[in-house]
Design a protein around this motif. Structure first.
Motif, mmCIF file in Angstrom:
data_model
loop_
_atom_site.group_PDB
_atom_site.id
_atom_site.type_symbol
_atom_site.label_atom_id
_atom_site.label_comp_id
_atom_site.label_asym_id
_atom_site.label_seq_id
_atom_site.Cartn_x
_atom_site.Cartn_y
_atom_site.Cartn_z
ATOM 1 N N ILE A 8 0.851 -1.195 0.000
ATOM 2 C CA ILE A 8 0.000 0.000 0.000
ATOM 3 C C ILE A 8 0.881 1.238 0.000
ATOM 4 O O ILE A 8 1.629 1.473 0.960
ATOM 5 C CB ILE A 8 -0.942 -0.032 1.229
ATOM 6 C CG1 ILE A 8 -1.939 -1.188 1.043
ATOM 7 C CG2 ILE A 8 -1.724 1.270 1.375
ATOM 8 C CD1 ILE A 8 -1.772 -2.273 2.004
ATOM 9 N N GLY A 9 0.788 2.022 -1.067
ATOM 10 C CA GLY A 9 1.667 3.180 -1.255
ATOM 11 C C GLY A 9 2.806 2.760 -2.173
ATOM 12 O O GLY A 9 3.642 1.939 -1.800
ATOM 13 N N GLY A 11 5.416 4.524 -3.607
ATOM 14 C CA GLY A 11 6.382 5.613 -3.757
ATOM 15 C C GLY A 11 7.802 5.120 -3.610
ATOM 16 O O GLY A 11 8.126 3.986 -3.973
ATOM 17 N N TYR A 12 8.649 5.983 -3.054
ATOM 18 C CA TYR A 12 10.083 5.691 -2.929
ATOM 19 C C TYR A 12 10.345 4.412 -2.135
ATOM 20 O O TYR A 12 11.339 3.742 -2.353
ATOM 21 C CB TYR A 12 10.792 6.860 -2.240
ATOM 22 C CG TYR A 12 11.105 7.980 -3.190
ATOM 23 C CD1 TYR A 12 12.303 8.005 -3.896
ATOM 24 C CD2 TYR A 12 10.192 9.011 -3.400
ATOM 25 C CE1 TYR A 12 12.586 9.018 -4.782
ATOM 26 C CE2 TYR A 12 10.466 10.031 -4.288
ATOM 27 C CZ TYR A 12 11.666 10.027 -4.969
ATOM 28 O OH TYR A 12 11.938 11.032 -5.862
ATOM 29 N N VAL A 13 9.450 4.095 -1.190
ATOM 30 C CA VAL A 13 9.645 2.922 -0.346
ATOM 31 C C VAL A 13 8.866 1.714 -0.882
ATOM 32 O O VAL A 13 9.406 0.615 -1.018
ATOM 33 C CB VAL A 13 9.241 3.257 1.110
ATOM 34 C CG1 VAL A 13 9.128 2.006 1.952
ATOM 35 C CG2 VAL A 13 10.266 4.205 1.718
ATOM 36 N N ASP A 32 -2.399 1.971 -4.658
ATOM 37 C CA ASP A 32 -2.134 3.380 -4.378
ATOM 38 C C ASP A 32 -3.410 4.173 -4.654
ATOM 39 O O ASP A 32 -4.187 3.807 -5.532
ATOM 40 C CB ASP A 32 -0.983 3.893 -5.270
ATOM 41 C CG ASP A 32 -0.290 5.113 -4.674
ATOM 42 O OD1 ASP A 32 0.873 5.001 -4.252
ATOM 43 O OD2 ASP A 32 -0.939 6.201 -4.637
ATOM 44 N N VAL A 33 -3.599 5.256 -3.897
ATOM 45 C CA VAL A 33 -4.801 6.074 -4.120
ATOM 46 C C VAL A 33 -4.633 7.027 -5.305
ATOM 47 O O VAL A 33 -5.602 7.620 -5.757
ATOM 48 C CB VAL A 33 -5.169 6.904 -2.866
ATOM 49 C CG1 VAL A 33 -5.752 6.016 -1.786
ATOM 50 C CG2 VAL A 33 -3.972 7.679 -2.338
ATOM 51 N N VAL A 83 3.063 4.336 3.319
ATOM 52 C CA VAL A 83 2.501 5.641 2.943
ATOM 53 C C VAL A 83 3.233 6.754 3.681
ATOM 54 O O VAL A 83 3.939 6.492 4.656
ATOM 55 C CB VAL A 83 0.978 5.690 3.225
ATOM 56 C CG1 VAL A 83 0.237 4.669 2.377
ATOM 57 C CG2 VAL A 83 0.694 5.465 4.706
ATOM 58 N N THR A 85 4.442 9.823 6.074
ATOM 59 C CA THR A 85 4.190 10.255 7.459
ATOM 60 C C THR A 85 4.787 11.654 7.627
ATOM 61 O O THR A 85 5.887 11.802 8.154
ATOM 62 C CB THR A 85 4.816 9.272 8.475
ATOM 63 O OG1 THR A 85 6.112 8.882 8.016
ATOM 64 C CG2 THR A 85 3.974 8.038 8.658
ATOM 65 N N SER A 119 5.989 2.542 7.276
ATOM 66 C CA SER A 119 6.150 4.005 7.359
ATOM 67 C C SER A 119 6.840 4.378 8.662
ATOM 68 O O SER A 119 6.543 3.802 9.710
ATOM 69 C CB SER A 119 4.785 4.696 7.337
ATOM 70 O OG SER A 119 4.102 4.408 6.152
ATOM 71 N N THR A 120 7.720 5.365 8.585
ATOM 72 C CA THR A 120 8.416 5.824 9.787
ATOM 73 C C THR A 120 7.421 6.525 10.709
ATOM 74 O O THR A 120 6.639 7.359 10.245
ATOM 75 C CB THR A 120 9.521 6.814 9.366
ATOM 76 O OG1 THR A 120 10.319 6.163 8.392
ATOM 77 C CG2 THR A 120 10.366 7.226 10.548
ATOM 78 N N VAL A 155 15.404 2.262 2.985
ATOM 79 C CA VAL A 155 15.780 2.688 1.634
ATOM 80 C C VAL A 155 16.621 3.963 1.685
ATOM 81 O O VAL A 155 16.303 4.886 2.420
ATOM 82 C CB VAL A 155 14.503 2.971 0.806
ATOM 83 C CG1 VAL A 155 14.803 3.777 -0.440
ATOM 84 C CG2 VAL A 155 13.802 1.679 0.440
ATOM 85 N N PRO A 157 17.591 6.352 -1.186
ATOM 86 C CA PRO A 157 17.466 6.574 -2.627
ATOM 87 C C PRO A 157 18.793 6.965 -3.273
ATOM 88 O O PRO A 157 19.549 7.760 -2.717
ATOM 89 C CB PRO A 157 16.450 7.715 -2.724
ATOM 90 C CG PRO A 157 15.653 7.607 -1.475
ATOM 91 C CD PRO A 157 16.607 7.146 -0.431
ATOM 92 N N LYS A 206 14.334 2.670 14.211
ATOM 93 C CA LYS A 206 14.357 3.510 13.004
ATOM 94 C C LYS A 206 14.606 4.977 13.377
ATOM 95 O O LYS A 206 15.380 5.682 12.729
ATOM 96 C CB LYS A 206 13.009 3.365 12.272
ATOM 97 C CG LYS A 206 12.777 4.347 11.155
ATOM 98 C CD LYS A 206 13.669 4.057 9.980
ATOM 99 C CE LYS A 206 13.522 5.099 8.903
ATOM 100 N NZ LYS A 206 14.392 4.847 7.762
ATOM 101 N N ARG A 333 12.202 16.973 -1.963
ATOM 102 C CA ARG A 333 11.479 17.156 -0.706
ATOM 103 C C ARG A 333 12.386 17.726 0.387
ATOM 104 O O ARG A 333 13.470 17.221 0.622
ATOM 105 C CB ARG A 333 10.870 15.826 -0.250
ATOM 106 C CG ARG A 333 9.725 15.411 -1.157
ATOM 107 C CD ARG A 333 9.110 14.108 -0.730
ATOM 108 N NE ARG A 333 10.013 12.980 -0.907
ATOM 109 C CZ ARG A 333 9.687 11.726 -0.616
ATOM 110 N NH1 ARG A 333 8.497 11.462 -0.134
ATOM 111 N NH2 ARG A 333 10.533 10.743 -0.812
#
Ligand SMILES: NC(=O)c1ccc[n+]([C@@H]2O[C@H](COP(=O)([O-])OP(=O)(O)OC[C@H]3O[C@@H](n4cnc5c(N)ncnc54)[C@H](O)[C@@H]3O)[C@@H](O)[C@H]2O)c1
Length: 421
Positions: A8-9, A11-13, A32-33, A83, A85, A119-120, A155, A157, A206, A333
């Motif tokens: 779910i999600g 993205g980068y992760v 993903d939404v 997702v 955070t 997610s963190t 991750v 990047p 983490k 970001r």
């Protein structure tokens, strides 16, 4: 039933995780939404730096499907939440994406399935926030009818030596059975899976990792400032200290910290400490103060350099090179380039930028800059060139020799100490 996972999600992760799971023979749904993300992926287009269009095509060939339809969760033995955070108002954690994604999983969760949060977030989220949502939505009992664990994403990047497969993965479940289910899942495609005592320990590990980086970056940033005053070359100091084979880890000064992790995650920990215990996490607050002061410091050093040439910042042509938050990736970001630019603009400099990975730089909702089309010409014409990210596409030697005045905040060029941060 084939091994099926919904991530779910995307993205980068989530997307690199999806890729690795397809390689291990899992049927992977990337939920993903965002229609844009899902349509792009299903047409074979990558939207993150770490995967190419060919990688996406390979995933699709191995059965990967991106989707906005959450019903895939019902046929998955595992659902992994990746997702965002972000920080909400007044710097507090904003868990709305985690809560929404967890609700979606709860609405479709199959008996015996495993839910993993990547997610963190602050310690206590998996047990205190996600567990009640899942139990209420599914009508099942966590730890018995379904399993739950936290496993922090690591991750980095743009990094190629350590990727999902060879980076040890921490796992902490709400009970032993949950830890075992999560360890079993990751063991299919991660070389070393490390169980820790529980979800809170995994969540806090983490945050320790990210806070460690934040604090050590602040340490060298503060040293860079006073070494300059004392006439000591900080880059030589770091080169010297780095030769010690134990007990030292190299960090370098910079225009500030950026990205989704370092400027944000330690706040999750300091917020929780203050919220639950009523006292500050002083290291994090100090690190923030120092790292946040760096953009302004870069501009005042720039101003001094111009001053030596009898020029004022007001009206000078300043060219910024590299506006992403780290070299060789397009992610902008929390990039410190934005506060650097704002400070130059406040001081009436005539600002331009170049970045091989950014065409239009949105500095705010209503102010953006277009990339200089001719790098060589822009470098030659600027009164001052400030290197913020040493992307590998840059020929630093040539840039330094072509510029009227060159200020290197990365320490990557051969410039004399007074022209480095
Ligand atoms: N980017 C990194 O380097 C990195 C590294 C370690 C940890 N993390 C952590 O991992 C988490 C995810 O970060 P990211 O960088 O992958 O974010 P991202 O913004 O790249 O991707 C998140 C994706 O989630 C989707 N999404 C949002 N709400 C959703 C929902 N309710 N259901 C389904 N999809 C939803 C978004 O559309 C987006 O595509 C964050 O907690 C972050 O702190 C990120």
């Amino acid at each position: 039933m084939s091994k099926t996972v919904t991530i779910i999600g995307q993205g980068y992760v989530g997307l690199p995780l999806a890729e690795e799971a397809t390689r291990a023979g899992w049927k992977v749904y990337g939920y993903d939404v965002s229609d844009r993300v899902v349509n792009g992926l299903n047409s074979g287009i990558s939207h993150i730096d770490d995967l190419t269009d060919e990688d996406i095509a390979g995933m699709v060939e191995r059965g990967y499907e991106a989707t906005t339809d959450p019903r895939c969760i019902a046929e998955s033995q595992v659902s992994v939440v990746c997702v965002p955070t972000p920080l909400g108002a007044a710097g507090s954690p904003d868990l709305k994406y985690v809560e929404a994604a967890t609700q979606t999983v709860g609405d479709h969760l199959a008996k015996g399935a495993t839910y993993i949060l990547e997610s963190t977030t602050y310690p206590g989220t998996t047990d205190g926030i996600c567990l009640p949502i899942l139990e209420a939505a599914s009508g099942m009992k966590a730890g018995e009818d379904f399993f739950m664990a936290y496993s922090p994403e690591r991750v980095d990047p743009g990094r190629i030596d350590f990727q999902i497969k060879n980076t040890p993965k921490l796992v902490g479940g709400i009970n032993d059975a949950s830890t075992e289910h999560a360890v079993d899942f990751y063991s299919h495609f991660v070389d070393t899976v490390v169980p820790v005592r529980g979800t809170k320990e995994a969540e806090t590990s983490k945050l320790l990792e990210n806070t460690f980086r934040h604090v050590n970056i602040a340490l060298v940033n503060e040293m860079a400032k006073f070494c300059k005053e004392l006439g000591i070359d900080i880059w030589e100091v770091i080169r010297g200290a780095s030769t010690k084979p134990f007990g030292f880890m190299k960090f370098t000064p910079s225009a500030g910290v950026g990205g989704h992790c370092i400027p944000i995650d330690p706040n999750y920990l300091s917020y929780e400490v203050r919220n639950r215990l009523g006292y500050p996490f002083r290291f994090v607050e100090l690190a923030q103060e120092i790292n946040n002061s760096m953009p302004r410091y870069v501009v005042s050093r720039s101003s001094e350099l111009l001053n030596h040439q009898a020029k004022a910042l007001n009206g000078s042509k300043v060219l910024l090179l590299g506006v992403t938050y780290k070299p060789n990736i397009a992610d902008q970001r929390e990039s410190p380039a934005v506060p650097v630019a704002e400070e130059f603009l406040n001081r009436m400099a005539e600002l331009s930028f170049h970045d091989p990975l950014v065409e239009t730089w949105n500095l705010s909702k209503d102010y953006s800059l277009e990339r200089e089309s001719d790098l060589q010409k822009a470098v030659e014409e600027a009164d001052l060139v400030v290197l913020l990210q040493a992307h590998k596409a840059y020929d630093l030697e040539n840039i330094r020799n072509s510029a009227k005045l060159f200020f290197d905040t990365t320490g990557k060029s051969d410039s004399p100490a007074q022209f480095k941060l």
